[in-house]
Design an enzyme around this catalytic site. Structure first.
Site, PDB file in Angstrom:
ATOM      1  N   GLY A 300       0.810  -1.216   0.000  1.00 66.60           N
ATOM      2  CA  GLY A 300       0.000   0.000   0.000  1.00 66.60           C
ATOM      3  C   GLY A 300       0.840   1.263   0.000  1.00 66.60           C
ATOM      4  O   GLY A 300       1.906   1.294   0.614  1.00 66.60           O
ATOM      5  N   GLY A 303       2.073   2.429  -5.401  1.00 63.71           N
ATOM      6  CA  GLY A 303       2.943   3.022  -6.407  1.00 63.71           C
ATOM      7  C   GLY A 303       4.041   2.085  -6.863  1.00 63.71           C
ATOM      8  O   GLY A 303       4.221   1.841  -8.070  1.00 63.71           O
ATOM      9  N   CYS A 419      11.128   4.949   3.871  1.00 60.19           N
ATOM     10  CA  CYS A 419      11.158   6.384   3.598  1.00 60.19           C
ATOM     11  C   CYS A 419      11.569   7.132   4.863  1.00 60.19           C
ATOM     12  O   CYS A 419      10.875   8.030   5.336  1.00 60.19           O
ATOM     13  CB  CYS A 419       9.795   6.866   3.112  1.00 60.19           C
ATOM     14  SG  CYS A 419       9.863   8.552   2.479  1.00 60.19           S
TER      15      CYS A 419
END
Length: 482
Positions: A300, A303, A419
């Protein structure tokens, strides 16, 4: 007080002498909307990038907003959130009570006003009067007077002069100085500095990049379209090729991605270039033997999964996209719809996978994290996160990486991505898991990001906003050897 006078002394004061007539505050839809977004961020832990777009869409549909209004509302929201720490320090210097005793809605109005005074080209008188009118509408006349008094004090100096007044000298406390000047919590400054290394210039460049509006980057989804086709639809006046990814297109005018048919139909999507590079590196890493089954274990919102599914289809491979949260699994399904080859999307807990060990040739595990690498896009995350959050993410990240290594066959490759550049979420996780599982080795990821400078000493890779114009994505590639 009622909206209309009820006696013949209209406009008179208590003594009956003429006074200022009562008037309704002027409702400014742009500033009211910006205030509503800030309240949602504070009260509901919402993210501005999720709350703001539907409110703008609604305002435009009603005819309340034009493009300039939408741009101003966006600037007010994101500018205030990014500079919140600096503005809090300035407001604190202008009041005679601790900042914590100021009600949050009042502080939101104040910070919106401070941003207009110190962070935009709005004239001083207009910034003050508009903020006071907003206060009258959303807070009442009494608090509006407080807002007026504070903002008039703020207006006496520009941003540089205020920063010099409220930030401790760098030589006395470097981290606290940078925290105030660049509007980051001190612990975040410390963590980013540790991860980046080097001296003052590098960390200041990084913190400044976190406070800049990021470009909107599109991805041409493999097998569905090309970057050239995306550029042709966007137009050369509004788009540029990506810096690093052959599938990337940058929108130079900001732009609304949904305005382009190629995005609405799913052939292209919005995806940071760093995220694209992570997926490409895993897809291009050398594997030994077969290359038919790929897994995205934390897929999820979809991308990277959409990119991997397209690349897999080009090679006759199949992607399984797994996501724990059902609603996010639904987003993955939408992102993959239209993929030219076979794929499957499931809702499953990556720490208790339903697939067998050694099933996959390639596995991507982009784990949940603090998100400190995406502070440009989600500036409120810097104020919401706490150091103790690392204690919650750490065990999950390790568990998911162990699952990934168990899921890949001998000779296959795992990509561990996050990230966040925080060392506790990157190298510490990889090092701990490799020590505990055995039969796995790091491989050099740098050659797979050909032409991208400044990605570290290897074998893992760290991207940075100020060096690459991307989110601060981390990637380690691991081959299963036994």
């Amino acid at each position: 007080m009622s909206d209309q006078p009820t006696s013949s002394n209209r406009g008179a004061g208590k003594s009956g002498r003429p006074g200022k007539p009562h008037r309704r505050p002027k409702k400014d839809p742009v500033r009211i909307l910006a205030f509503e977004v800030l309240r949602a961020v504070d009260e509901r832990d919402a993210y501005a990038n999720l709350v703001l777009p539907p409110l703008l869409k609604k305002a435009r549909a009603k005819g309340d907003f034009d493009a300039r209004d939408a741009a101003l509302a966006t600037e007010l929201v994101y500018g205030t959130l990014r500079r919140q720490g600096t503005y809090d320090a300035i407001v604190a210097a202008c009041i005679d009570r601790p900042l914590r005793e100021v009600d949050p809605p009042v502080l939101d109005v104040l910070n919106l006003g401070v941003h207009q005074l110190l962070g935009t080209r709005i004239p001083t008188h207009a910034a003050v009067s508009a903020s006071v009118e907003l206060a009258r509408v959303v807070l009442g006349d009494g608090r509006a007077k407080f807002v007026n008094a504070v903002l008039r004090k703020v207006s006496q100096h520009d941003l540089d002069a205020w920063v010099e007044r409220v930030a401790p000298p760098y030589d006395e406390d470097p981290e606290d100085h940078l925290a105030v000047v660049h509007s980051h919590p001190r612990w975040v400054v410390s963590a980013l500095w540790d991860s980046l290394g080097g001296g003052r210039a590098g960390i200041e460049d990084l913190l400044e990049a976190d406070n800049e509006r990021p470009e909107v980057t599109l991805v041409a989804r493999p097998g569905r379209t090309t970057a050239e086709a995306v550029l042709a639809e966007v137009g050369e006046d509004s788009g540029l090729p990506g810096r690093w990814s052959p599938y990337a297109v940058r929108l130079t005018e900001g732009g609304e991605p949904g305005a382009f048919d190629i995005v609405r139909t799913g052939r292209a999507g919005v995806q940071d270039e760093g995220s694209q590079l992570v997926a490409l590196a895993l897809a291009n890493a050398p594997v030994e033997g077969s290359d038919r089954m790929w897994l995205d274990g934390c897929a999820g919102p979809g991308g990277k999964a959409a990119m991997l599914a397209g690349l897999a289809a080009e090679r006759g491979a199949v992607l399984l996209a797994s996501e724990k949260q059902p609603h996010r699994a639904g987003l993955v399904g939408k992102a993959l719809a239209g993929n030219p080859g076979p794929y499957q999307v499931i809702a499953a807990d990556g720490t208790r996978p339903p697939w067998r060990s050694g099933t996959f040739d390639r596995v991507l595990m982009d784990v949940p994290c603090t998100g400190l690498g995406a502070l440009r896009r989600r500036p409120e995350a810097r104020w919401r996160r706490r150091p103790e959050d690392l204690d919650g993410f750490g065990p999950l990240q390790r568990s998911l990486l162990r699952t990934a290594l168990d899921s890949v066959r001998v000779g296959g490759v795992v990509g561990y991505a996050t990230c966040s550049p925080h060392l506790a979420e990157t190298r510490a996780v990889v090092d701990d898991v490799l020590k505990s599982v055995g039969g796995a080795e790091l491989i050099d990821a740098r050659p797979l990001l050909e032409g991208v400078p400044g990605i570290g000493d290897g074998p893992d890779v760290q991207l940075w906003p100020h060096l690459h114009g991307t989110d601060a994505m981390y990637l380690a590639l691991i081959r299963r050897t036994a």
